[in-house]
Scaffold this active site. Structure first.
Site, PDB file in Angstrom:
ATOM      1  N   GLY A  14       0.825  -1.223   0.000  1.00 48.96           N
ATOM      2  CA  GLY A  14       0.000   0.000   0.000  1.00 48.96           C
ATOM      3  C   GLY A  14       0.847   1.256   0.000  1.00 48.96           C
ATOM      4  O   GLY A  14       0.489   2.249   0.621  1.00 48.96           O
ATOM      5  N   SER A  41       0.719  -3.674   5.163  1.00 48.40           N
ATOM      6  CA  SER A  41       1.102  -3.839   6.553  1.00 48.40           C
ATOM      7  C   SER A  41       1.623  -2.515   7.104  1.00 48.40           C
ATOM      8  O   SER A  41       2.685  -2.040   6.710  1.00 48.40           O
ATOM      9  CB  SER A  41       2.201  -4.917   6.636  1.00 48.40           C
ATOM     10  N   GLU A  51       9.002  12.247  -4.243  1.00 49.78           N
ATOM     11  CA  GLU A  51       8.248  13.497  -4.127  1.00 49.78           C
ATOM     12  C   GLU A  51       8.299  14.364  -5.368  1.00 49.78           C
ATOM     13  O   GLU A  51       7.612  15.361  -5.445  1.00 49.78           O
ATOM     14  CB  GLU A  51       8.805  14.286  -2.934  1.00 49.78           C
ATOM     15  N   LYS A  80       6.007  21.872 -10.791  1.00 47.78           N
ATOM     16  CA  LYS A  80       7.406  21.697 -11.207  1.00 47.78           C
ATOM     17  C   LYS A  80       7.524  21.924 -12.717  1.00 47.78           C
ATOM     18  O   LYS A  80       6.791  21.305 -13.491  1.00 47.78           O
ATOM     19  CB  LYS A  80       7.832  20.266 -10.839  1.00 47.78           C
ATOM     20  N   VAL A 187       1.865 -10.468   4.795  1.00 46.41           N
ATOM     21  CA  VAL A 187       1.933 -11.753   4.091  1.00 46.41           C
ATOM     22  C   VAL A 187       3.040 -12.592   4.738  1.00 46.41           C
ATOM     23  O   VAL A 187       4.185 -12.154   4.838  1.00 46.41           O
ATOM     24  CB  VAL A 187       2.227 -11.547   2.591  1.00 46.41           C
ATOM     25  N   LEU A 335       8.759  -0.400  -6.738  1.00 48.42           N
ATOM     26  CA  LEU A 335      10.127  -0.776  -6.361  1.00 48.42           C
ATOM     27  C   LEU A 335      10.347  -2.280  -6.481  1.00 48.42           C
ATOM     28  O   LEU A 335      11.479  -2.734  -6.640  1.00 48.42           O
ATOM     29  CB  LEU A 335      10.425  -0.298  -4.943  1.00 48.42           C
ATOM     30  N   THR A 346      11.774   9.545 -11.959  1.00 48.12           N
ATOM     31  CA  THR A 346      11.054   8.631 -12.842  1.00 48.12           C
ATOM     32  C   THR A 346      10.332   7.479 -12.126  1.00 48.12           C
ATOM     33  O   THR A 346       9.647   6.694 -12.782  1.00 48.12           O
ATOM     34  CB  THR A 346      12.042   8.022 -13.861  1.00 48.12           C
TER      35      THR A 346
HETATM   36  C1  LIG Z   1      15.655   7.421  -2.027  1.00 47.45           C
HETATM   37  C2  LIG Z   1      14.507   7.393  -2.966  1.00 47.45           C
HETATM   38  C3  LIG Z   1      14.046   8.583  -3.546  1.00 47.45           C
HETATM   39  C4  LIG Z   1      13.000   8.555  -4.470  1.00 47.45           C
HETATM   40  N1  LIG Z   1      12.581   9.719  -5.059  1.00 47.45           N
HETATM   41  C5  LIG Z   1      11.645   9.669  -6.030  1.00 47.45           C
HETATM   42  C6  LIG Z   1      11.205  10.836  -6.693  1.00 47.45           C
HETATM   43  O1  LIG Z   1      11.649  11.943  -6.401  1.00 47.45           O
HETATM   44  N2  LIG Z   1      10.276  10.707  -7.658  1.00 47.45           N
HETATM   45  C7  LIG Z   1       9.726   9.496  -7.998  1.00 47.45           C
HETATM   46  O2  LIG Z   1       8.898   9.442  -8.902  1.00 47.45           O
HETATM   47  N3  LIG Z   1      10.092   8.376  -7.342  1.00 47.45           N
HETATM   48  C8  LIG Z   1      11.026   8.434  -6.385  1.00 47.45           C
HETATM   49  N4  LIG Z   1      11.380   7.301  -5.724  1.00 47.45           N
HETATM   50  C9  LIG Z   1      10.681   6.061  -6.020  1.00 47.45           C
HETATM   51  C10 LIG Z   1       9.374   6.052  -5.242  1.00 47.45           C
HETATM   52  O3  LIG Z   1       9.614   6.313  -3.900  1.00 47.45           O
HETATM   53  C11 LIG Z   1       8.755   4.718  -5.345  1.00 47.45           C
HETATM   54  O4  LIG Z   1       8.643   4.420  -6.698  1.00 47.45           O
HETATM   55  C12 LIG Z   1       7.386   4.726  -4.745  1.00 47.45           C
HETATM   56  O5  LIG Z   1       7.396   5.219  -3.449  1.00 47.45           O
HETATM   57  C13 LIG Z   1       6.796   3.369  -4.764  1.00 47.45           C
HETATM   58  O6  LIG Z   1       7.213   2.595  -3.728  1.00 47.45           O
HETATM   59  P1  LIG Z   1       6.455   1.207  -3.561  1.00 47.45           P
HETATM   60  O7  LIG Z   1       5.024   1.475  -3.344  1.00 47.45           O
HETATM   61  O8  LIG Z   1       6.864   0.340  -4.678  1.00 47.45           O
HETATM   62  O9  LIG Z   1       7.122   0.603  -2.253  1.00 47.45           O
HETATM   63  P2  LIG Z   1       6.922   0.953  -0.703  1.00 47.45           P
HETATM   64  O10 LIG Z   1       6.640   2.385  -0.480  1.00 47.45           O
HETATM   65  O11 LIG Z   1       8.096   0.368  -0.005  1.00 47.45           O
HETATM   66  O12 LIG Z   1       5.628   0.162  -0.281  1.00 47.45           O
HETATM   67  C14 LIG Z   1       5.672  -1.217  -0.041  1.00 47.45           C
HETATM   68  C15 LIG Z   1       4.360  -1.653   0.537  1.00 47.45           C
HETATM   69  O13 LIG Z   1       4.369  -3.063   0.654  1.00 47.45           O
HETATM   70  C16 LIG Z   1       3.949  -3.434   1.939  1.00 47.45           C
HETATM   71  N5  LIG Z   1       4.546  -4.722   2.271  1.00 47.45           N
HETATM   72  C17 LIG Z   1       5.833  -5.094   2.177  1.00 47.45           C
HETATM   73  N6  LIG Z   1       5.986  -6.367   2.588  1.00 47.45           N
HETATM   74  C18 LIG Z   1       4.759  -6.800   2.927  1.00 47.45           C
HETATM   75  C19 LIG Z   1       4.246  -8.010   3.443  1.00 47.45           C
HETATM   76  N7  LIG Z   1       5.035  -9.072   3.700  1.00 47.45           N
HETATM   77  N8  LIG Z   1       2.922  -8.099   3.703  1.00 47.45           N
HETATM   78  C20 LIG Z   1       2.091  -7.052   3.469  1.00 47.45           C
HETATM   79  N9  LIG Z   1       2.519  -5.872   2.990  1.00 47.45           N
HETATM   80  C21 LIG Z   1       3.836  -5.764   2.735  1.00 47.45           C
HETATM   81  C22 LIG Z   1       4.400  -2.296   2.826  1.00 47.45           C
HETATM   82  O14 LIG Z   1       3.687  -2.273   4.019  1.00 47.45           O
HETATM   83  C23 LIG Z   1       4.075  -1.118   1.924  1.00 47.45           C
HETATM   84  O15 LIG Z   1       2.709  -0.790   2.044  1.00 47.45           O
HETATM   85  C24 LIG Z   1      12.397   7.320  -4.775  1.00 47.45           C
HETATM   86  C25 LIG Z   1      12.809   6.150  -4.141  1.00 47.45           C
HETATM   87  C26 LIG Z   1      13.849   6.182  -3.237  1.00 47.45           C
HETATM   88  C27 LIG Z   1      14.272   4.910  -2.569  1.00 47.45           C
END
Ligand SMILES: Cc1cc2nc3c(=O)[nH]c(=O)nc-3n(C[C@H](O)[C@H](O)[C@H](O)COP(=O)(O)OP(=O)(O)OC[C@H]3O[C@@H](n4cnc5c(N)ncnc54)[C@H](O)[C@@H]3O)c2cc1C
Length: 502
Positions: A14, A41, A51, A80, A187, A335, A346
């Site tokens: 989420g 979770s 951001e 931006k 999970v 990610l 991106t």
């Molecule tokens: C340092 C950094 C800077 C960034 N800056 C930018 C930016 O400026 N612009 C941009 O476009 N993107 C940026 N990004 C990328 C962006 O942050 C991510 O693409 C975006 O936040 C998506 O993250 P996510 O949802 O894939 O993962 P996360 O935010 O890590 O979410 C993972 C989710 O999975 C859940 N989860 C994990 N394991 C389990 C489990 N076993 N059971 C149930 N739930 C689970 C967690 O609770 C969470 O809800 C950046 C990333 C990083 C690391």
């Protein structure tokens, strides 16, 4: 063959990826009667960064029917127009990567060819002076494009700076209103079907077992489904993008609200500055072999414009991409599908692409391999082309020091090498029309990084440099006059979409 529709989808995760995918699927699949459930979770949490965005987010939000001003207000966002790369080429140097089209085409020859010709003759106005978004960004101005023929104001192209946690919450509200069911839970295990290795069910720590036809892995770097369960594999790109850690912290805003992201080069890596309505987001991206976490923390804190609002958050990553974004009945988005550092903002865009492409290639329960292969080819292409764009920034500099020397001397991806060779010849950029970054984006970056072509497109010989110079000066003058009519960024927000005081 009759279609055997997908009846249920489970999204695990989420963060931005999970809720953006949920919102997109809920919008586009609403007529199919398919149940969508999202498991997340709170105990694990999200990365909470991400951001700065790029312009396609605007059309994505519009496609979902989201009112942009309402979103901006609720997630403390700002607008931006560009990214400023400070000290990248060499210390003391600054250039912009502005959004939107710049200049003109004449008999099929791009303005950049004429600009190179004038530069060679020593009579070119600055490159930025031709871009409305660059000039406006330098003056901290903003407004949306206006429908005025022949005016640079019609070319204003923009994105958002946003609070990632608030964006996820906003999209959650959107998705839940459209029927997405949320389950709080972790999970614990993933069961695979013995006959084909597809995911059969997931088990939560609560003991609940959930079955679905299609699983979307949005679990972030963990890749709980795509990697832990399906062992898909990861292509590591650290040799090209050698930073492996980031330290992030918000700080108070001190100056006027700028309308661009800043990327400031450091001895080892770089630092971002992202202006939001209520704070400035900052982060230092670095290589952990060359600077310790304590050292990184100090560098980050000493480079803040205002008082830090909390302790810096440390993040580890490996740049690269999952070998397959879609494996069997599991699609990784966000990610979990790969990580390219945020130099060109991106990450969220790649989530959007993943979600839209899934909608375009939405399967039935037979999960035909041709669709899966098409998805994987497309996403691999997206990641690789963004990677090349980022590597171009790192590798083409005159900066000194071990880190930058490594970047300058490393063996480049073949696709980038070819592009650089072509540019070094006549300043030309030939790209696949499906690539994210335009010819002009490449031109601004390579010129900003001081990559000097040996010549310019011979077709630009159709007009003498002196005559072209007058034309370029006239464009720059019109751009300057139009930019001066734009409101200051903070006034635009105050009038249209100011967030309530915290
Ligand atoms: C340092 C950094 C800077 C960034 N800056 C930018 C930016 O400026 N612009 C941009 O476009 N993107 C940026 N990004 C990328 C962006 O942050 C991510 O693409 C975006 O936040 C998506 O993250 P996510 O949802 O894939 O993962 P996360 O935010 O890590 O979410 C993972 C989710 O999975 C859940 N989860 C994990 N394991 C389990 C489990 N076993 N059971 C149930 N739930 C689970 C967690 O609770 C969470 O809800 C950046 C990333 C990083 C690391």
């Amino acid at each position: 063959m009759p279609v055997d529709p997908v009846r249920s989808i489970v999204i695990v995760g989420g963060g931005t990826a999970g809720w953006m995918t949920a919102a997109t699927l809920a919008h586009y699949l609403h007529g199919l009667g398919c149940r969508i459930r999202l498991v997340e979770s709170a105990e694990i949490g999200t990365v909470g960064v991400g951001e700065s965005t790029i312009p396609p987010i605007i059309s994505h939000l519009a496609a979902l029917g989201i009112d942009e001003n309402d979103l901006v207000r609720k997630i403390q966002a700002t607008f931006k127009l560009s990214i400023e790369f400070k000290d990248w080429t060499r210390p003391g140097h600054s250039y912009l990567h502005p959004f939107g089209p710049t200049g003109f085409q004449r008999n099929g020859v791009d303005f950049t060819a004429y600009w190179l010709k004038c530069r060679e003759a020593g009579v070119a106005p600055s490159l930025e002076a031709h871009s409305i978004t660059a000039v406006a960004a330098r003056q901290a101005r903003f407004m949306r494009p206006v429908d005025l023929a022949n005016s640079p104001l019609q070319h204003i192209t923009y994105a958002l700076h946003l609070d990632a946690t608030r964006l996820a919450a906003y999209l959650r509200g959107y998705a839940e209103t459209r029927g997405v069911a949320r389950t709080e839970g972790k999970v614990r295990a993933v069961a695979l079907r013995s006959e084909d290795g597809f995911i059969e069910s997931i088990a939560l720590e609560s003991g609940e077992r959930i079955e679905a036809d299609l699983y979307i892995d949005c679990t972030g770097f963990r890749g709980v489904l795509i990697e832990d369960a399906l062992e898909t594999g990861y292509e590591d790109w650290t040799r090209w993008l050698p930073c492996d850690r980031a330290m992030a912290v918000g700080c108070e805003r001190t100056g006027p609200l700028s309308s661009h992201t800043q990327a400031l080069a450091r001895d080892v890596g770089w630092q971002w500055r992202i202006p939001l309505q209520h704070r400035v987001g900052n982060g230092y991206v670095y290589n952990s072999q060359l600077v310790s976490d304590d050292g990184a923390r100090e560098i980050l804190l000493s480079g803040l414009e205002g008082k830090p609002l909390r302790e810096p958050l440390a993040l580890r990553f490996t740049t690269g991409r999952r070998r397959l974004s879609w494996n069997k009945n599991c699609v990784a988005i966000g990610l979990s599908a790969g990580f390219l550092e945020p130099l060109e903002s991106t990450g969220i865009h790649l989530i959007q692409r993943g979600a839209f492409l899934l909608v375009s290639l939405f399967p039935d329960r037979s999960f035909r391999q041709a669709d899966i292969d098409a998805y994987n080819r497309r996403m691999a292409f997206e990641y690789e082309r963004v990677r090349d764009f980022l590597v171009a920034h790192y590798s083409q500099t005159h900066r000194e020091g071990e880190f930058w020397r490594y970047c300058r001397e490393m063996e480049l991806p073949a696709s980038l090498k070819e592009r650089l060779e072509l540019f070094r010849s006549y300043g030309r950029i030939i790209r696949d029309p499906a690539e994210l970054f335009s010819e002009q984006s490449w031109f601004f970056i390579l010129t900003g990084q001081d990559v000097r072509p040996a010549g310019y497109d011979p077709r630009a010989e159709d007009i003498p440099a002196g005559e072209m110079r007058q034309f370029l000066e006239r464009i720059a003058e019109v751009v300057g006059r139009c930019a001066a009519t734009m409101p200051r960024h903070e006034d635009f927000i105050a009038q249209n979409c100011a967030a309530p005081a915290l």
